[in-house]
Motif scaffolding. Structure first.
Motif, short mmCIF file in Angstrom:
data_model
loop_
_atom_site.label_atom_id
_atom_site.label_comp_id
_atom_site.label_asym_id
_atom_site.label_seq_id
_atom_site.Cartn_x
_atom_site.Cartn_y
_atom_site.Cartn_z
N ALA A 1 1.07 4.05 -2.86
CA ALA A 1 0.74 5.43 -2.51
C ALA A 1 1.85 6.40 -2.92
O ALA A 1 1.59 7.57 -3.18
CB ALA A 1 0.48 5.54 -1.00
N GLN B 1 0.83 -1.21 0.00
CA GLN B 1 0.00 0.00 0.00
C GLN B 1 0.87 1.26 0.00
O GLN B 1 0.58 2.22 -0.72
CB GLN B 1 -0.91 0.04 1.24
CG GLN B 1 -2.07 -0.91 1.19
CD GLN B 1 -2.88 -0.84 2.49
OE1 GLN B 1 -2.36 -0.51 3.55
NE2 GLN B 1 -4.16 -1.17 2.39
N GLN C 1 8.50 9.02 -0.03
CA GLN C 1 8.11 9.55 -1.33
C GLN C 1 9.31 10.16 -2.04
O GLN C 1 9.51 9.94 -3.25
CB GLN C 1 7.01 10.64 -1.16
CG GLN C 1 5.70 10.11 -0.58
CD GLN C 1 5.66 10.09 0.95
OE1 GLN C 1 6.65 9.80 1.62
NE2 GLN C 1 4.49 10.41 1.49
#
Length: 103
Positions: A42, A38, A98
């Protein structure tokens, strides 16, 4: 270096994002592996390689020996061991994951 260790090293250095996990990206076999997938999704990761450690006991133990880390999942980015789902979660919350996963 054993064949398994050599294979693991080639896998993590030959692919930009590798997740050693229980199950597959489509069907994780534990909650931690599911959470790791996940988080990667994401972050927009498209081309990850996943290795199902449940398919081969040698790989399951070998990855723990390779990283000196006792649990699975294990994330590797550009050949570097990042950590398991807890570390991935903390890095995601801070924005670090990220940034790390941007091309």
């Amino acid at each position: 270096m054993s064949d398994v260790q050599s294979w693991i090293k080639e896998t993590v250095t030959g692919n930009p994002v590798v997740l050693f996990m229980k199950g597959t990206a489509q069907f994780p076999q534990c909650g931690f592996s599911g959470r790791a997938i996940q988080l990667l999704k994401a972050c927009g990761v498209q081309n990850m390689v996943t290795v199902n450690v449940l398919e081969d006991p040698e790989v399951r133990q070998g990855i723990k020996d390779f990283s000196n880390w006792p649990t699975v999942p294990q994330l590797y980015v550009k050949g570097e061991f990042i950590g398991g789902s807890d570390i991935m979660n903390e890095m995601f919350d801070s924005g670090e994951l990220q940034t790390l996963l941007k091309d």
